[in-house]
Scaffold this active site. Structure first.
Site, PDB file in Angstrom:
ATOM      1  N   ARG A  83      -6.978  11.418  -6.126  1.00  0.00           N
ATOM      2  CA  ARG A  83      -8.187  10.605  -5.967  1.00  0.00           C
ATOM      3  C   ARG A  83      -9.441  11.433  -5.644  1.00  0.00           C
ATOM      4  O   ARG A  83     -10.560  10.908  -5.672  1.00  0.00           O
ATOM      5  CB  ARG A  83      -7.972   9.591  -4.834  1.00  0.00           C
ATOM      6  CG  ARG A  83      -7.205   8.358  -5.215  1.00  0.00           C
ATOM      7  CD  ARG A  83      -8.126   7.229  -5.676  1.00  0.00           C
ATOM      8  NE  ARG A  83      -9.054   6.843  -4.630  1.00  0.00           N
ATOM      9  CZ  ARG A  83     -10.344   7.105  -4.608  1.00  0.00           C
ATOM     10  NH1 ARG A  83     -10.902   7.784  -5.589  1.00  0.00           N
ATOM     11  NH2 ARG A  83     -11.114   6.707  -3.625  1.00  0.00           N
TER      12      ARG A  83
ATOM     13  N   ASP B 277      -6.932  -3.011  -7.156  1.00  0.00           N
ATOM     14  CA  ASP B 277      -7.590  -3.572  -5.977  1.00  0.00           C
ATOM     15  C   ASP B 277      -7.867  -5.045  -6.230  1.00  0.00           C
ATOM     16  O   ASP B 277      -8.158  -5.446  -7.360  1.00  0.00           O
ATOM     17  CB  ASP B 277      -8.898  -2.835  -5.690  1.00  0.00           C
ATOM     18  CG  ASP B 277      -9.445  -3.170  -4.306  1.00  0.00           C
ATOM     19  OD1 ASP B 277     -10.226  -4.137  -4.201  1.00  0.00           O
ATOM     20  OD2 ASP B 277      -9.074  -2.496  -3.340  1.00  0.00           O
TER      21      ASP B 277
ATOM     22  N   TYR C  90     -14.859 -12.287   0.823  1.00  0.00           N
ATOM     23  CA  TYR C  90     -15.487 -11.000   0.535  1.00  0.00           C
ATOM     24  C   TYR C  90     -16.808 -11.184  -0.197  1.00  0.00           C
ATOM     25  O   TYR C  90     -17.802 -10.509   0.084  1.00  0.00           O
ATOM     26  CB  TYR C  90     -14.560 -10.136  -0.339  1.00  0.00           C
ATOM     27  CG  TYR C  90     -13.583  -9.282   0.414  1.00  0.00           C
ATOM     28  CD1 TYR C  90     -14.023  -8.226   1.216  1.00  0.00           C
ATOM     29  CD2 TYR C  90     -12.214  -9.501   0.310  1.00  0.00           C
ATOM     30  CE1 TYR C  90     -13.113  -7.421   1.897  1.00  0.00           C
ATOM     31  CE2 TYR C  90     -11.303  -8.707   0.990  1.00  0.00           C
ATOM     32  CZ  TYR C  90     -11.758  -7.669   1.783  1.00  0.00           C
ATOM     33  OH  TYR C  90     -10.861  -6.873   2.456  1.00  0.00           O
TER      34      TYR C  90
ATOM     35  N   ARG D 123       0.822  -1.208   0.000  1.00  0.00           N
ATOM     36  CA  ARG D 123       0.000   0.000   0.000  1.00  0.00           C
ATOM     37  C   ARG D 123       0.862   1.267   0.000  1.00  0.00           C
ATOM     38  O   ARG D 123       0.501   2.280   0.601  1.00  0.00           O
ATOM     39  CB  ARG D 123      -0.983   0.001   1.181  1.00  0.00           C
ATOM     40  CG  ARG D 123      -2.368   0.534   0.814  1.00  0.00           C
ATOM     41  CD  ARG D 123      -3.346   0.458   1.989  1.00  0.00           C
ATOM     42  NE  ARG D 123      -3.749  -0.920   2.239  1.00  0.00           N
ATOM     43  CZ  ARG D 123      -3.952  -1.446   3.443  1.00  0.00           C
ATOM     44  NH1 ARG D 123      -3.781  -0.717   4.518  1.00  0.00           N
ATOM     45  NH2 ARG D 123      -4.329  -2.702   3.580  1.00  0.00           N
TER      46      ARG D 123
END
Length: 369
Positions: free
Chosen positions: A51, A87, A165, A38
């Site tokens: 962003r 991602d 998830y 990250r």
């Protein structure tokens, strides 16, 4: 070739710093290479500015934005590798699931998998070039924009982590819904894990075709499984991915790039992971370097494993902790990193102190060894 497919360009700029790749292969290096999970993240003000006012997954689908975000930490710190901004949940999206990023909550699936019959809603055959071509384009663009400064890492989530998830509908402290599937619906669980494995293999090979020079597989939710469940459901897919990716790379005459497996909190499986065909094993911060090396041996490169929260310490203390870490791992078969990703409220100056300390102490260690 499909319009959104990976553009295979062999004329990339010559690599100037291959320290990370040499360490991954267990070769001698002048110092210990370092990068951060990250490292392209919200702790950087320029990241937040880039962003701003754009949906998270819209950013992921913009090769230009992903390239810019990937390069930002390289402009600040002398890192030895870049990792493409993307991602892990783009894979469930490629299978036809909707995923949205909810402020203050994180990734959310409006319609998670609840019943076995829901598996029929997923695409059974995924054209990764069509569904994930934007990632390939981002990788190719970034390889050129890097101008050979450092290698570029591609990545994917591992099947169990993605499955959890998809069933939980987002993050969870217990993963109880996903684990319930493993106990109640083992056959359906294996079907879903196989479907995910098939997509991930094609996805990772496509990343190499697009220009990725190393690959990391994130099994971020390994710690929610016990040894038996991990061995039955997670480990076979991890092993299969390494074997099939390397086989396809050979078939397609693509570079056999080093592969990294990061299975967080899976200490019980270190010996098994060492037999899965990955050149590098990533470690979280809850195991000592000495214990990991003793269990895995000297022939596999280890990556990690400073507690991310150590970066909240004063810079001098960060230096002391890094010195202890690099001495614990030793100067060969080692890539420095954190034991997990950087947090949004961390100081860029302290990230810089971490990177500089790795280089400084490892150069001293190399001289003395």
């Amino acid at each position: 070739m499909e319009k959104n497919g990976p553009v295979v360009l062999t004329e990339f700029p010559e690599l100037k710093n291959d320290t990370f790749l040499r360490a991954a292969h267990g070769e001698e290096t002048e110092y210990i290479p370092v990068w951060c999970m990250r490292q392209a993240g919200r702790y950087l003000p320029e990241f937040r500015e880039t962003r701003a006012a754009q949906d998270f997954f819209a950013t992921c689908r913009s090769p230009e934005k992903c390239c810019e975000l990937t390069l930002q930490p390289l402009r600040r710190f002398p890192l030895d590798a870049a990792i493409i901004f993307s991602d892990i949940l783009v894979v469930p999206q490629a299978l036809g699931m909707e995923v949205v990023m909810v402020p203050g909550k994180g990734p959310t699936f409006p319609e998670p998998l609840k019943e076995v019959e829901d598996l029929l809603k997923l695409r059974q055959k995924v054209d990764v070039a069509a569904e994930l071509g934007y990632v390939f384009q981002a990788i190719t663009l970034t390889r050129h924009k890097l101008e050979g400064k450092v290698p570029l890492i591609g990545f994917s989530g591992a099947p169990w982590t993605l499955m959890s998830y998809m069933i939980e509908g987002g993050g969870s402290n217990t993963m109880a819904k996903a684990k319930a599937w493993l106990y109640r619906h083992p056959e359906a669980s294996h079907r879903l894990l196989t479907l995910l494995t098939d997509v991930i293999v094609d996805y990772l090979v496509g990343q190499v075709a697009a220009g990725a020079q190393a690959l990391q597989l994130f099994e971020s939710h390994a710690g929610h499984l016990g040894p038996e469940q991990f061995a039955e459901f997670a480990l076979p897919a991890i092993r299969c991915i390494a074997k099939r990716v390397k086989s396809k790379l050979r078939e397609d005459d693509l570079p056999l790039v080093p592969m990294i497996i990061f299975a967080k909190d899976a200490h019980y499986a270190l010996e098994d992971l060492a037999q899965c065909g990955y050149e590098v094993i990533g470690l979280d911060w809850t195991i000592s370097p000495q214990a990991a090396r003793q269990r895995i041996g000297k022939n596999i490169t280890l990556q990690g494993n400073l507690d991310p929260c150590a970066l909240y310490a004063p810079k001098e203390k960060i230096g002391e902790l890094v010195k202890k870490m690099v001495e614990g791992f030793g100067s060969k078969h080692y890539i420095a990193n954190l034991g997990h990703g950087l947090y949004p409220d961390m100081s860029p100056e302290h990230v810089g102190a971490f990177v500089d300390a790795v280089h400084r102490h490892s150069r001293h260690l190399k001289k003395c060894s």
